[in-house]
Scaffold this motif. Structure first.
Motif, PDB file in Angstrom:
ATOM      1  N   ALA A  89       0.843  -1.215   0.142  1.00  0.00           N
ATOM      2  CA  ALA A  89      -0.119   0.171   0.064  1.00  0.00           C
ATOM      3  C   ALA A  89       0.887   1.214   0.040  1.00  0.00           C
ATOM      4  N   ALA A  90       2.040   1.430   0.528  1.00  0.00           N
ATOM      5  CA  ALA A  90       2.828   2.424   0.850  1.00  0.00           C
ATOM      6  C   ALA A  90       3.519   2.732  -0.453  1.00  0.00           C
ATOM      7  N   MET A  91       3.464   1.929  -1.630  1.00  0.00           N
ATOM      8  CA  MET A  91       3.871   1.947  -2.950  1.00  0.00           C
ATOM      9  C   MET A  91       2.832   3.112  -3.547  1.00  0.00           C
ATOM     10  N   TRP A  92       1.736   3.214  -3.231  1.00  0.00           N
ATOM     11  CA  TRP A  92       0.568   4.027  -3.650  1.00  0.00           C
ATOM     12  C   TRP A  92       0.716   3.693  -5.423  1.00  0.00           C
ATOM     13  N   ASP A  93       0.668   2.645  -5.970  1.00  0.00           N
ATOM     14  CA  ASP A  93       0.848   2.359  -7.436  1.00  0.00           C
ATOM     15  C   ASP A  93      -0.016   1.155  -7.752  1.00  0.00           C
ATOM     16  N   LYS A  94      -1.045   1.491  -8.357  1.00  0.00           N
ATOM     17  CA  LYS A  94      -1.938   0.486  -8.764  1.00  0.00           C
ATOM     18  C   LYS A  94      -1.459  -0.462  -9.898  1.00  0.00           C
ATOM     19  N   GLU A  95      -0.643   0.124 -10.795  1.00  0.00           N
ATOM     20  CA  GLU A  95      -0.175  -0.800 -12.013  1.00  0.00           C
ATOM     21  C   GLU A  95       0.921  -1.667 -11.543  1.00  0.00           C
ATOM     22  N   LEU A  96       1.554  -1.257 -10.428  1.00  0.00           N
ATOM     23  CA  LEU A  96       2.839  -2.142  -9.986  1.00  0.00           C
ATOM     24  C   LEU A  96       2.125  -3.140  -9.177  1.00  0.00           C
ATOM     25  N   THR A 104      -2.004 -26.085  -1.389  1.00  0.00           N
ATOM     26  CA  THR A 104      -1.383 -26.484  -2.588  1.00  0.00           C
ATOM     27  C   THR A 104      -2.541 -26.260  -3.701  1.00  0.00           C
ATOM     28  N   GLY A 105      -3.511 -25.401  -3.211  1.00  0.00           N
ATOM     29  CA  GLY A 105      -4.695 -25.142  -4.366  1.00  0.00           C
ATOM     30  C   GLY A 105      -4.747 -23.937  -4.926  1.00  0.00           C
ATOM     31  N   LEU A 106      -5.688 -23.640  -5.628  1.00  0.00           N
ATOM     32  CA  LEU A 106      -5.527 -22.161  -6.284  1.00  0.00           C
ATOM     33  C   LEU A 106      -6.700 -21.190  -5.808  1.00  0.00           C
ATOM     34  N   THR A 107      -7.202 -21.513  -4.661  1.00  0.00           N
ATOM     35  CA  THR A 107      -8.276 -20.657  -3.877  1.00  0.00           C
ATOM     36  C   THR A 107      -7.415 -19.817  -2.831  1.00  0.00           C
ATOM     37  N   TYR A 108      -7.360 -18.683  -3.296  1.00  0.00           N
ATOM     38  CA  TYR A 108      -6.359 -17.658  -2.215  1.00  0.00           C
ATOM     39  C   TYR A 108      -6.957 -17.055  -1.324  1.00  0.00           C
ATOM     40  N   TRP A 109      -6.937 -17.100   0.116  1.00  0.00           N
ATOM     41  CA  TRP A 109      -7.366 -16.238   0.960  1.00  0.00           C
ATOM     42  C   TRP A 109      -6.984 -14.888   1.258  1.00  0.00           C
ATOM     43  N   SER A 110      -6.961 -14.412   0.252  1.00  0.00           N
ATOM     44  CA  SER A 110      -6.161 -13.129   0.021  1.00  0.00           C
ATOM     45  C   SER A 110      -7.162 -12.231  -1.162  1.00  0.00           C
ATOM     46  N   PRO A 111      -7.245 -10.843  -1.022  1.00  0.00           N
ATOM     47  CA  PRO A 111      -6.466 -10.010  -0.001  1.00  0.00           C
ATOM     48  C   PRO A 111      -7.340  -9.837   1.264  1.00  0.00           C
ATOM     49  N   ASN A 112      -6.612  -8.972   2.203  1.00  0.00           N
ATOM     50  CA  ASN A 112      -7.155  -8.629   3.408  1.00  0.00           C
ATOM     51  C   ASN A 112      -7.687  -7.115   3.246  1.00  0.00           C
ATOM     52  N   ILE A 113      -8.831  -6.760   3.021  1.00  0.00           N
ATOM     53  CA  ILE A 113      -9.238  -5.440   2.980  1.00  0.00           C
ATOM     54  C   ILE A 113     -10.172  -4.735   4.005  1.00  0.00           C
ATOM     55  N   LEU A 169      -8.434   4.244  -0.661  1.00  0.00           N
ATOM     56  CA  LEU A 169      -7.016   3.559  -1.346  1.00  0.00           C
ATOM     57  C   LEU A 169      -6.934   1.932  -1.083  1.00  0.00           C
ATOM     58  N   THR A 170      -7.832   1.485  -0.009  1.00  0.00           N
ATOM     59  CA  THR A 170      -7.724  -0.066   0.009  1.00  0.00           C
ATOM     60  C   THR A 170      -8.551  -0.540  -0.988  1.00  0.00           C
ATOM     61  N   GLY A 171      -9.676   0.058  -1.476  1.00  0.00           N
ATOM     62  CA  GLY A 171     -10.736  -0.513  -2.379  1.00  0.00           C
ATOM     63  C   GLY A 171      -9.875  -0.606  -3.905  1.00  0.00           C
ATOM     64  N   GLU A 172      -9.164   0.725  -4.237  1.00  0.00           N
ATOM     65  CA  GLU A 172      -8.481   0.757  -5.501  1.00  0.00           C
ATOM     66  C   GLU A 172      -7.411  -0.133  -5.517  1.00  0.00           C
ATOM     67  N   LEU A 173      -6.604  -0.340  -4.311  1.00  0.00           N
ATOM     68  CA  LEU A 173      -5.739  -1.479  -4.489  1.00  0.00           C
ATOM     69  C   LEU A 173      -6.056  -2.800  -4.538  1.00  0.00           C
ATOM     70  N   GLY A 174      -7.241  -3.061  -3.755  1.00  0.00           N
ATOM     71  CA  GLY A 174      -7.888  -4.492  -3.625  1.00  0.00           C
ATOM     72  C   GLY A 174      -8.178  -4.802  -5.021  1.00  0.00           C
ATOM     73  N   VAL A 175      -8.770  -4.028  -6.022  1.00  0.00           N
ATOM     74  CA  VAL A 175      -9.275  -4.445  -7.027  1.00  0.00           C
ATOM     75  C   VAL A 175      -8.124  -4.738  -7.964  1.00  0.00           C
ATOM     76  N   ALA A 228     -14.591  -4.699  -4.537  1.00  0.00           N
ATOM     77  CA  ALA A 228     -14.010  -6.058  -4.921  1.00  0.00           C
ATOM     78  C   ALA A 228     -15.004  -7.036  -5.426  1.00  0.00           C
ATOM     79  N   VAL A 229     -16.312  -6.878  -5.219  1.00  0.00           N
ATOM     80  CA  VAL A 229     -17.190  -7.422  -5.656  1.00  0.00           C
ATOM     81  C   VAL A 229     -17.741  -6.926  -7.039  1.00  0.00           C
ATOM     82  N   VAL A 230     -17.869  -5.538  -7.087  1.00  0.00           N
ATOM     83  CA  VAL A 230     -18.741  -5.000  -8.218  1.00  0.00           C
ATOM     84  C   VAL A 230     -17.786  -4.750  -9.410  1.00  0.00           C
ATOM     85  N   GLU A 231     -16.445  -4.346  -8.978  1.00  0.00           N
ATOM     86  CA  GLU A 231     -15.423  -3.916  -9.877  1.00  0.00           C
ATOM     87  C   GLU A 231     -14.576  -5.029 -10.254  1.00  0.00           C
TER      88      GLU A 231
END
Length: 901
Positions: free
Chosen positions: A115-122, A151-160, A181-187, A243-246
């Motif tokens: 989050a401290a990067m403030w960088d959506k693209e990165l 070992t699966g593909l269902t990741y319990w992340s991110p924490n928003i 900020l949280t919403g934008e980065l979470g997306v 996270a849901v809508v976007e």
């Protein structure tokens, strides 16, 4: 929003040869819900026909299951259904800042550092790399027949969740205190994990913890958080809505706590009305681990007496999957609940269909050659490109809080690297981490940059009390053994054995036990007691069980009282080590370690995946402060690595120390030992550069007034040392910005478990702060001018604007521009200022550039007392610049007032 949604997607792939993936489906006899017996023909079952829509295939598969089979699929470690060729699957996997707990993987900065990067693209690029590595690992384990946890593909992340209070130990897992900020980065993180294929998910992301969840850790299983509709929709839910809508997140995890009297995993308001109603969520919901047992646990919520009632309640509200962990599965009681009419089988069908829809989207019932994401291979994990990316992320995440001109440092200086975090790998990683590929501590990075001859070092103090950061792995400097010729050699002898699983006899602490049996099957000599054996040295099979016995002589170089840290039974001269041991320099001690590596069948977990096995030690008799003074004596500058660590802040931890409360914090001050050390170093009269490691805000009041420079590092990933050296010596300009407010103290704060947002976070806090949200310094000087924005705007319209950004400094640099608004004409209380946009721009020294930003109409609203979004009308006060308008210098911000009609 994505251009597709999976509930509408149809697979048009060609037919499947059943034997390729699931074996040949022969004639089977299945019992339907009505109890009738249906005989299937030799034809391919519909659920394996990839030309059919996924939803149709899922319904066909679930219709073939018995009630008992369906219920068993609602556990996080779902068993195989052999007659239907459904493989076992464990939904539990983590990818917070790298593929976690599944062996080696690239470790990026902890989420708060991202989050401290403030960088959506990165961040999107990082999440893409994480899912690349996750796909590679999944198919590697799948090829070995491994279906254990992680070992699966269902990741319990991110924490928003919103980091509303600096005391929360898990705040490090979040993107900070601001909903926007949280919403934008979470997306960005979610879409990076899930990929962009029209048919398949690359992996399934999970938005957690829904909802109103951010401490205290010690009471999270019993707390009831009462929130107003305004706070709920203004602070706690916006990131989940995005996270849901976007981002079309595939899964949501409900929280432990109660919200307005109801358990979050049994709240119709949260799960039915908001999540599936307002947000139109169509994925699956899982419980936080053990949360359903909290319904009936007398020490937790205790809102129902019967496990069957709790299970029926949760499923009826919309919790599809029960993560049970050590409390096993409350959903095992669903069969009884159906018998007694507490729940209908139709609701169980609905939950199971949602779960299998995720597995079908992941391509788990289609041939790998038809799933493009299945082509990722293990040579991508920790590749040079990925390690370069994590270094880039670390460089952008480091926040320069103070600089009196000492930075950047000159290259010909002698440096003393002092502090308990100077050579501490723990602080590189944070929690929910992978095993790093190439961990570089602060000391490592500075030595590599300057050369070892220019660097001295010492820990100087404990982290706090008897918690240390300078553990060292035992190695061939102090370990010896006798070889087959009777000669004494450096290193320890290691023997590997078969193991046998023991019957369970202690049902008060249920877990799988195993013991070493027979003679040694393989032997080697190790120069260091650190190893990661994903493959058994006996059978050469992935995650096969084995035992290990290390033996030899231990010859300390320094006398003292030694503590050991590592799993296994340690003996010295035949006595089992249970605490500190007094050892004499130069004396030889017979030394052994016995350790069993085995999968725990009850939790479906193999702990060797979570971390490399290592045995470390330290001398608790060392004169830490005196040694630090000696190390700094001839130095030109002192770089101090201080702060806290994920060993004392984190999730529900057994830590009760001054200022620390079971993972949370009761003080935001540095531990006293470290404060004293900093003052001792500052008194030497040499420049002091402080690097603070923490997942949360620290009250660095004395340090701000007295040391020469301060860098906030958070927990910055495996490339920490390399990136930090490049920042300190000016190879790159610091550009990180704080995603949380740093306060002077906790005076005036409401109780930790008070979820009212009054006087919390930058949006509502009324006091003076040490470093504001959005703050961060640079080696360059940026100025803002030429703001082009409309004077008037119709309510409900997007707001487009542009401005000129100039680098007035002598160094190329990147600048984070932040857009804030305030709404003084709203008929209800609104935030003093609120972030509504940000962008990162690279500008060469002496040059300027035009920057454009757009604020969506949906952000130009206020939340009324009913929780409704209302388009704002009136004077909109807007600023763009280097932080919040009240903290930015005149040349660092441009402001205007826009009338919304």
């Amino acid at each position: 929003m994505n251009t597709f949604r999976f509930k509408k997607a149809k697979s048009t792939l060609v037919g499947l040869a059943v034997s390729v993936i699931l074996g040949t489906a022969g004639c089977t006899s299945d019992t339907s819900e009505s109890g009738q017996t249906n005989t299937q023909s030799q034809e391919q079952p519909a659920y394996l026909n990839t030309s059919l829509p996924m939803q149709e295939r899922v319904k066909d598969l679930v219709s073939r299951m018995t009630l008992e089979e369906k219920i068993a699929q609602m556990y996080n470690d779902a068993p195989a259904i052999e007659r239907l060729n459904v493989p076992a699957y464990d939904y539990w996997n983590e990818a917070l800042h790298g593929v976690a707990r599944a062996g080696n993987a690239t470790v990026f900065p902890q989420a708060i550092g991202l989050a401290a990067m403030w960088d959506k693209e990165l961040l999107h690029e990082i999440a893409t790399v994480i899912s690349d590595e996750g796909r590679a690992k999944h198919h590697y384990f799948k090829s070995a027949g491994i279906t254990t946890r992680y070992t699966g593909l269902t990741y319990w992340s991110p924490n928003i969740n919103i980091f509303r209070d600096p005391r929360w130990g898990r705040g490090q897992e979040t993107y900070g205190e601001d909903p926007f900020l949280t919403g934008e980065l979470g997306v960005e993180f979610i879409t990076g994990l899930q990929g962009d294929d029209d048919t398949y998910l690359k992996s399934a992301a999970t938005a957690k913890h829904f909802a109103v969840h951010n401490g205290p850790e010690i009471t999270r299983h019993s707390d009831n958080y009462v929130v107003s509709d305004k706070d709920l929709y203004e602070t706690y839910l916006p990131a989940f809505e995005k996270a849901v809508v976007e981002a079309d997140v595939e899964a949501v995890m409900c929280a432990y706590n109660r919200v307005n009297d109801l358990p979050a995993c049994g709240s119709d308001m949260l799960l039915k009305e908001i999540l599936r109603g307002k947000y139109q969520f169509d994925g699956h919901v899982m419980s936080d681990c053990g949360a359903i047992a909290d319904f009936y646990d007398p020490k937790a919520h205790d809102v129902t007496r019967a496990p069957a009632a709790a299970a029926a309640w949760a499923v009826t509200s919309g919790t599809d999957l029960n993560c049970g962990t050590g409390r096993l599965s409350s959903y095992a009681n669903l069969n009884f609940a159906v018998q007694k009419g507490l729940i209908s089988e139709a609701l169980i069908d609905q939950a199971v269909e949602r779960l299998f829809m995720t597995r079908f989207k992941l391509g788990m019932f289609d041939p790998d050659e038809q799933v493009g994401y299945a082509s990722h291979s293990m040579d991508e994990v920790g590749s040079s490109e990925h390690l370069a990316l994590t270094q880039k992320a670390t460089e952008r995440s480091l926040v320069l809080l103070k600089n009196n001109g000492v930075l950047p440092l000159k290259k010909d200086v002698k440096v003393a690297v002092i502090g308990p975090n100077a050579d501490n790998r723990d602080v590189l990683l944070g929690n929910y981490n992978a095993q790093p590929i190439n961990p570089v501590t602060v000391l490592d990075g500075i030595e590599q940059y300057l050369g070892e001859e220019a660097v001295t070092s010492a820990p100087g103090s404990a982290l706090i009390a008897d918690v240390y950061g300078h553990w060292q792995v035992l190695d061939s400097n102090v370990l010896f053994h006798t070889n087959a010729l009777g000669e004494r050699e450096a290193g320890a002898r290691v023997e590997y054995f078969n193991v046998a699983t023991l019957p369970i006899t202690d049902f008060t602490n249920v877990h799988t036990n195993a013991e070493i049996v027979g003679d040694a099957k393989a032997t080697e000599t190790r120069s260091s007691l650190e190893l990661y054996r994903e493959v058994s040295p006996i059978t050469n099979k992935v995650l096969d069980d084995f035992g290990m016995v290390i033996s030899g002589e231990l010859v300390p170089e320094t006398s003292g009282n030694y503590r050991f840290d590592g799993e296994g039974e340690i003996t010295i001269d035949g006595e089992v080590v249970t605490g500190p041991v007094a050892l004499t320099a130069g004396q030889s001690y017979q030394f052994s370690v016995t350790k069993v590596f085995a999968t725990d069948q009850l939790t479906n977990t193999d702990h060797r995946m979570r971390a490399k096995w290592q045995l470390s030690w330290l001398n608790t008799s060392e004169a830490l402060v005196e040694n630090a003074k000696a190390a700094a004596k001839d130095a030109d500058v002192i770089v101090m690595a201080v702060g806290i660590s994920p060993r004392i802040e984190g999730e529900e931890m057994p830590v009760k120390l001054e200022g620390f409360n079971y993972g949370d914090r009761s003080s935001i001050d540095l531990p006293a030992e470290q404060s004293a050390l900093i003052k001792e170093m500052e008194a030497l009269g040499k420049p002091v550069v402080l690097v603070n490691f923490s997942g949360s805000a620290m009250a660095l009041n004395w340090e701000q007034d007295n040391v020469d420079a301060i860098v906030q590092a958070f927990y910055p990933g495996e490339a920490t040392g390399t990136a930090l050296a490049r920042i300190l010596w000016g190879e790159v300009s610091p550009s990180g910005r704080l995603p949380v407010t740093f306060y002077h103290n906790l005076d005036g704060f409401a109780a930790f478990d008070d979820y009212d947002m009054t006087n919390r976070t930058y949006r509502y806090f009324n006091g003076d702060v040490l470093y504001p949200f959005g703050y961060g310094l640079s080696y360059a000087n940026f100025s803002y001018s030429g703001l082009n924005a409309p004077q008037e705007l119709s309510a409900g319209s997007d707001l487009a604007l542009s401005f000129t950004l100039k680098n007035d400094g002598e160094m190329d640099a990147e600048q984070v521009s932040q857009l804030y608004v305030s709404m003084p004409d709203a008929p209800v209380d609104t935030p003093k200022v609120a972030l509504k946009g940000f962008t990162r721009t690279a500008v060469n020294a002496g040059e300027s550039t035009q920057v454009s930003m757009v604020v969506p109409a949906d952000e130009l609203v206020y939340i009324n007392d009913k929780g409704d979004k209302v388009p704002y009308k009136g004077a909109l006060h807007l600023s763009v610049g280097n932080g919040q308008p009240q903290f930015a210098a005149d040349q660092e911000v441009v402001k205007t007032v826009i009338t919304l009609l």
